[in-house]
Design an enzyme around this catalytic site. Structure first.
Site, mmCIF file in Angstrom:
data_model
loop_
_atom_site.group_PDB
_atom_site.id
_atom_site.type_symbol
_atom_site.label_atom_id
_atom_site.label_comp_id
_atom_site.label_asym_id
_atom_site.label_seq_id
_atom_site.Cartn_x
_atom_site.Cartn_y
_atom_site.Cartn_z
ATOM 1 N N SER A 185 0.786 -1.234 0.000
ATOM 2 C CA SER A 185 0.000 0.000 0.000
ATOM 3 C C SER A 185 0.817 1.282 0.000
ATOM 4 O O SER A 185 0.296 2.340 -0.318
ATOM 5 C CB SER A 185 -0.937 0.001 1.202
ATOM 6 O OG SER A 185 -0.203 -0.086 2.408
ATOM 7 N N HIS A 213 -5.321 -3.991 -2.279
ATOM 8 C CA HIS A 213 -5.024 -2.988 -3.311
ATOM 9 C C HIS A 213 -4.930 -3.610 -4.702
ATOM 10 O O HIS A 213 -4.645 -2.883 -5.660
ATOM 11 C CB HIS A 213 -3.715 -2.263 -2.978
ATOM 12 C CG HIS A 213 -3.835 -1.410 -1.766
ATOM 13 N ND1 HIS A 213 -4.269 -0.103 -1.801
ATOM 14 C CD2 HIS A 213 -3.617 -1.693 -0.457
ATOM 15 C CE1 HIS A 213 -4.295 0.391 -0.574
ATOM 16 N NE2 HIS A 213 -3.904 -0.555 0.266
ATOM 17 N N LYS A 244 -11.814 0.015 -1.433
ATOM 18 C CA LYS A 244 -10.933 0.589 -2.450
ATOM 19 C C LYS A 244 -11.604 0.439 -3.829
ATOM 20 O O LYS A 244 -12.428 1.278 -4.179
ATOM 21 C CB LYS A 244 -9.565 -0.054 -2.351
ATOM 22 C CG LYS A 244 -9.021 0.144 -0.899
ATOM 23 C CD LYS A 244 -7.642 -0.329 -0.670
ATOM 24 C CE LYS A 244 -7.327 -0.490 0.813
ATOM 25 N NZ LYS A 244 -7.510 0.689 1.648
HETATM 26 N N1 PMP Z 1 -5.066 -4.610 4.094
HETATM 27 C C1 PMP Z 1 -4.308 -3.714 3.429
HETATM 28 C C2 PMP Z 1 -3.097 -4.187 2.704
HETATM 29 C C3 PMP Z 1 -4.663 -2.361 3.434
HETATM 30 O O1 PMP Z 1 -3.896 -1.468 2.794
HETATM 31 C C4 PMP Z 1 -5.828 -1.959 4.121
HETATM 32 C C5 PMP Z 1 -6.295 -0.516 4.155
HETATM 33 N N2 PMP Z 1 -5.440 0.448 3.827
HETATM 34 C C6 PMP Z 1 -6.566 -2.918 4.801
HETATM 35 C C7 PMP Z 1 -6.163 -4.232 4.760
HETATM 36 C C8 PMP Z 1 -7.783 -2.541 5.602
HETATM 37 O O2 PMP Z 1 -8.847 -2.243 4.776
HETATM 38 P P1 PMP Z 1 -10.141 -1.487 5.298
HETATM 39 O O3 PMP Z 1 -10.022 -0.077 4.846
HETATM 40 O O4 PMP Z 1 -11.252 -2.189 4.619
HETATM 41 O O5 PMP Z 1 -10.220 -1.622 6.772
#
Ligand code: PMP
Length: 404
Positions: A185, A213, A244
């Site tokens: 991310s 992602h 996302k």
């Molecule tokens: N896993 C990864 C790799 C993420 O980047 C994120 C959010 N940035 C999440 C899980 C968590 O997702 P959520 O926004 O649905 O809580």
């Protein structure tokens, strides 16, 4: 000693950041007109840091499904999935996800964060081994703390180091669960999943891929990196998010494991929190269908990503190793990172400021996330602004020297 004394260093650093200009941790969107346009501090702003990869937050069909659901079923479920919080739309969403991934089982959580907390803490326990990429997302680390497995970290995106750690475990008792992400991310780098899957095949264990992602972004049909790398059969569990590419909120896990469903009565982050509002479940089912029926969104996204990545690289900004919808530019120091972020915001470009320790190599960076909904004109306008402010702040030249 006061309760907050242990956080004083953070408080001071936080204050120093605010003294420079806008507070990057308190940006307020006065209006959001589309996936790529909003108003921040009264200024029309191009949105370039929202993870809205396919631009589906404004999909008319998803909005209509959401409105219908809120009118017919109310604003919330007011309860957990295992009590009063399972509506028809939650079950339909799970069925559609299982079908999309070609798996027997799917479980929907209230966020992706909770999906990782729940799945990781439930799949492995005391006496088991959880083997994580060192650059794993906070939700993966937090999930590892919620459970009781031994946590082993391997060097980021390094299959050989993974093999070494597994070898070191030898025939120690306990299960092994390897956890990696599809696209990371912060700088948008992609896991070497083919090689990681080969290590798993050779050395045993289970493999979980967090496609937060990469869902909707990679793979012929948008299933993510496992599909793109041709190793879906080696991946035992896929975790993902609706926040996302699908433009909503919520998380999920899919698997073919026969006993998967038992998690519904032991997985605490699934059981002890309220389920998704009906409007969210309904918009997500529709967004998933819209994603499947519009593969051209993925093509457009990847074209836009390349346009931004190539433009920034050509100007001399240090970016991630290859074009992906997350396009990060490393800044020489925190001072200039903050100044650059403020300059861009004042010029009408919003993206994310990421500061250590949240960055992979302890250097500050500006993180853009591209959308299929961006136009060429918007990306070109961003590049022009980026270049002008970067040059004015002396960000480009030092980076060029550092690279030479
Ligand atoms: N896993 C990864 C790799 C993420 O980047 C994120 C959010 N940035 C999440 C899980 C968590 O997702 P959520 O926004 O649905 O809580």
């Amino acid at each position: 000693m006061g309760l907050f004394d242990k956080h004083l260093a953070y408080r001071d650093a936080y204050k120093a950041i605010q003294d420079v200009g806008a507070n990057p941790f308190k940006v307020r969107f006065d209006a959001v007109h589309s996936p790529t346009e909003g108003v921040v501090d009264g200024r029309p702003t191009i949105l370039l840091g929202t993870n809205n990869y396919l631009g589906l937050t404004f999909d008319e069909q998803a909005i209509a499904a959401s409105v219908k659901a809120v009118q017919e079923r109310g604003t919330g479920t007011t309860g957990s999935r295992i009590a009063n919080g399972s509506f028809e739309s939650h079950v339909e969403l799970e069925q559609e996800l299982a079908k999309f991934y070609g798996r027997k089982h799917a479980m929907v959580f209230t966020t992706g964060y909770q999906a990782n907390l729940g799945v990781l803490s439930t799949l492995v326990g005391r006496g088991d081994h959880l083997i994580l990429d060192a650059d794993s997302h906070a939700s993966i680390y937090d999930g590892s703390r919620l459970g009781h497995a031994e946590v082993i970290r391997f060097r980021h995106n390094d299959p050989e180091d993974l093999a070494k750690r597994l070898r070191r475990l030898g025939d120690a008792p306990g299960e092994r669960l390897i956890v990696v992400e599809g696209i990371y991310s912060m700088i948008g780098d992609v896991a070497p999943l083919k090689e990681i899957a080969a290590v798993k095949r050779e050395m045993g264990g289970y493999l979980l891929v967090d496609e937060a992602h990469s869902m909707g972004v990679l793979g012929a049909t948008g299933r993510g990196l496992a599909e793109a790398a041709g190793v879906e059969e080696d991946v035992d569990f896929i975790v993902g998010t609706f926040s996302k590419s699908l433009g909503a909120i919520g998380g999920f896990c899919v698997s073919d494991h026969d006993d998967f469903d038992v998690m519904r009565v032991i997985c605490r982050p699934y059981m002890f929190t309220a389920s998704l509002p009906p409007a969210v479940a309904a918009s997500t089912v529709t967004a998933l269908r819209r994603m499947i029926e519009q593969p051209e969104l993925r093509d457009r996204l990847n074209r836009n990503a390349k346009r931004l990545y190539d433009g920034l690289t050509a100007m001399g900004f240090l970016t991630g190793p290859s074009a992906s919808p997350i396009v990060a530019a490393t800044m020489p120091d925190q001072e200039r990172a903050i100044a650059m972020w403020n300059g861009l915001l004042q010029a009408g470009v919003y993206l994310n400021l990421a500061l250590p320790p949240a960055t992979p190599d302890s250097r500050p960076l500006l993180r853009a996330s591209v959308s299929a909904a961006h136009t060429d004109e918007q990306i070109d306008a961003v590049l022009k602004t980026y270049g002008e402010i970067g040059a004015a702040l002396g960000v480009i030249e030092p980076l060029k020297r550092a690279r030479a």
